[in-house]
Design a protein around this motif. Structure first.
Motif, PDB file in Angstrom:
ATOM      1  N   CYS A 145     132.924  94.716 -28.353  1.00  0.00           N
ATOM      2  CA  CYS A 145     133.136  94.236 -29.732  1.00  0.00           C
ATOM      3  C   CYS A 145     132.321  95.068 -30.717  1.00  0.00           C
ATOM      4  CB  CYS A 145     132.744  92.765 -29.812  1.00  0.00           C
ATOM      5  SG  CYS A 145     132.757  92.072 -31.480  1.00  0.00           S
ATOM      6  N   ILE A 146     132.961  95.447 -31.834  1.00  0.00           N
ATOM      7  CA  ILE A 146     132.279  96.246 -32.862  1.00  0.00           C
ATOM      8  C   ILE A 146     131.948  95.397 -34.089  1.00  0.00           C
ATOM      9  CG2 ILE A 146     133.282  98.450 -32.107  1.00  0.00           C
ATOM     10  CD1 ILE A 146     135.344  98.147 -34.420  1.00  0.00           C
ATOM     11  N   ASN A 147     132.059  94.061 -33.945  1.00  0.00           N
ATOM     12  CA  ASN A 147     131.683  93.140 -35.024  1.00  0.00           C
ATOM     13  C   ASN A 147     132.446  93.387 -36.325  1.00  0.00           C
ATOM     14  OD1 ASN A 147     129.820  91.451 -33.728  1.00  0.00           O
ATOM     15  ND2 ASN A 147     128.147  92.896 -34.009  1.00  0.00           N
ATOM     16  N   CYS A 148     133.733  93.696 -36.203  1.00  0.00           N
ATOM     17  CA  CYS A 148     134.512  93.952 -37.422  1.00  0.00           C
ATOM     18  C   CYS A 148     134.920  92.659 -38.122  1.00  0.00           C
ATOM     19  CB  CYS A 148     135.754  94.783 -37.093  1.00  0.00           C
ATOM     20  SG  CYS A 148     137.042  93.864 -36.236  1.00  0.00           S
ATOM     21  N   GLY A 149     134.991  91.552 -37.371  1.00  0.00           N
ATOM     22  CA  GLY A 149     135.317  90.263 -37.969  1.00  0.00           C
ATOM     23  C   GLY A 149     136.802  90.000 -38.152  1.00  0.00           C
ATOM     24  N   ALA A 150     137.654  90.897 -37.724  1.00  0.00           N
ATOM     25  CA  ALA A 150     139.093  90.733 -37.949  1.00  0.00           C
ATOM     26  C   ALA A 150     139.674  89.518 -37.225  1.00  0.00           C
ATOM     27  CB  ALA A 150     139.837  91.992 -37.507  1.00  0.00           C
ATOM     28  N   CYS A 151     139.121  89.172 -36.099  1.00  0.00           N
ATOM     29  CA  CYS A 151     139.687  88.094 -35.289  1.00  0.00           C
ATOM     30  C   CYS A 151     139.391  86.701 -35.851  1.00  0.00           C
ATOM     31  CB  CYS A 151     139.151  88.176 -33.863  1.00  0.00           C
ATOM     32  SG  CYS A 151     137.336  88.220 -33.777  1.00  0.00           S
ATOM     33  N   TYR A 191     130.454  88.834 -31.970  1.00  0.00           N
ATOM     34  CA  TYR A 191     131.386  87.726 -32.155  1.00  0.00           C
ATOM     35  C   TYR A 191     131.661  87.102 -30.786  1.00  0.00           C
ATOM     36  CZ  TYR A 191     132.429  88.404 -37.074  1.00  0.00           C
ATOM     37  OH  TYR A 191     132.334  88.456 -38.440  1.00  0.00           O
ATOM     38  N   CYS A 202     139.094  94.137 -27.194  1.00  0.00           N
ATOM     39  CA  CYS A 202     138.028  93.518 -26.400  1.00  0.00           C
ATOM     40  C   CYS A 202     138.157  92.001 -26.291  1.00  0.00           C
ATOM     41  CB  CYS A 202     136.658  93.911 -26.936  1.00  0.00           C
ATOM     42  SG  CYS A 202     136.274  93.230 -28.540  1.00  0.00           S
ATOM     43  N   CYS A 203     139.294  91.441 -26.719  1.00  0.00           N
ATOM     44  CA  CYS A 203     139.574  90.015 -26.500  1.00  0.00           C
ATOM     45  C   CYS A 203     140.473  89.934 -25.271  1.00  0.00           C
ATOM     46  CB  CYS A 203     140.283  89.398 -27.702  1.00  0.00           C
ATOM     47  SG  CYS A 203     139.340  89.511 -29.237  1.00  0.00           S
ATOM     48  N   CYS A 244     142.602  92.618 -32.654  1.00  0.00           N
ATOM     49  CA  CYS A 244     141.361  93.334 -32.322  1.00  0.00           C
ATOM     50  C   CYS A 244     141.604  94.836 -32.203  1.00  0.00           C
ATOM     51  CB  CYS A 244     140.781  92.807 -31.018  1.00  0.00           C
ATOM     52  SG  CYS A 244     139.241  93.640 -30.561  1.00  0.00           S
ATOM     53  N   PRO A 245     140.876  95.638 -32.985  1.00  0.00           N
ATOM     54  CA  PRO A 245     141.107  97.086 -32.982  1.00  0.00           C
ATOM     55  C   PRO A 245     140.615  97.800 -31.732  1.00  0.00           C
ATOM     56  CG  PRO A 245     139.249  96.575 -34.393  1.00  0.00           C
ATOM     57  CD  PRO A 245     139.840  95.255 -33.963  1.00  0.00           C
ATOM     58  N   VAL A 246     139.764  97.135 -30.955  1.00  0.00           N
ATOM     59  CA  VAL A 246     139.239  97.807 -29.754  1.00  0.00           C
ATOM     60  C   VAL A 246     139.625  97.066 -28.463  1.00  0.00           C
ATOM     61  CG1 VAL A 246     137.325  98.938 -30.947  1.00  0.00           C
ATOM     62  CG2 VAL A 246     137.000  96.627 -30.036  1.00  0.00           C
TER      63      VAL A 246
END
Ligand code: SF4
Ligand code: SF4
Length: 115
Positions: free
Chosen positions: A9-15, A65, A92-93, A88-90
């Protein structure tokens, strides 16, 4: 199974805003059953413990997150696929292999959270 967020997770907050159950929290933030659900009284967690809906619980992660397993329904009852994983852009979910749950169990949780 519930969805889990990995250490990628890169902590982008999108999810977070995409979750219909408000099961996703920023690292370090306490969670509660009542957040984003219809539960206002007591609630029985998967481990059998009964908690006040508004009770604050320790974060699952302090840095990344995280998803509260007791609130995740894999989006069953709302969407065709897990929305966190979809945005999720990476990627990781991912499904948690330690929490395998039937469609019926997930739907029952959705019903308990949104009476
Ligand atoms: S799978 Fe759905 S219910 Fe579970 S955390 Fe992701 S968005 Fe929320
Ligand atoms: S969308 Fe993915 S990378 Fe962004 S906060 Fe959520 S889990 Fe982390």
């Amino acid at each position: 199974m519930a969805i889990i967020i990995t250490e990628d997770c890169i902590n982008c907050g999108a999810c977070e805003p995409e979750c219909p159950n408000n099961a996703i929290y920023e690292g370090g933030v306490e969670w509660a059953i009542s957040d984003g659900t219809a539960v206002s009284d007591e609630y029985t967690l998967e481990d059998g413990s009964v908690v006040p809906a508004k009770a604050k619980h320790k974060p699952v992660s302090d840095e990344l997150y995280y998803i509260v397993p007791d609130k995740c329904t894999e989006c069953v009852g709302f969407h065709e696929e897990p929305q966190c994983a979809a945005v999720c852009p990476v990627d990781c979910c991912v499904p948690d292999p330690d929490r395998r749950e039937s469609q019926e169990a997930l739907l029952a949780r959705k019903d308990r959270l949104h009476l």
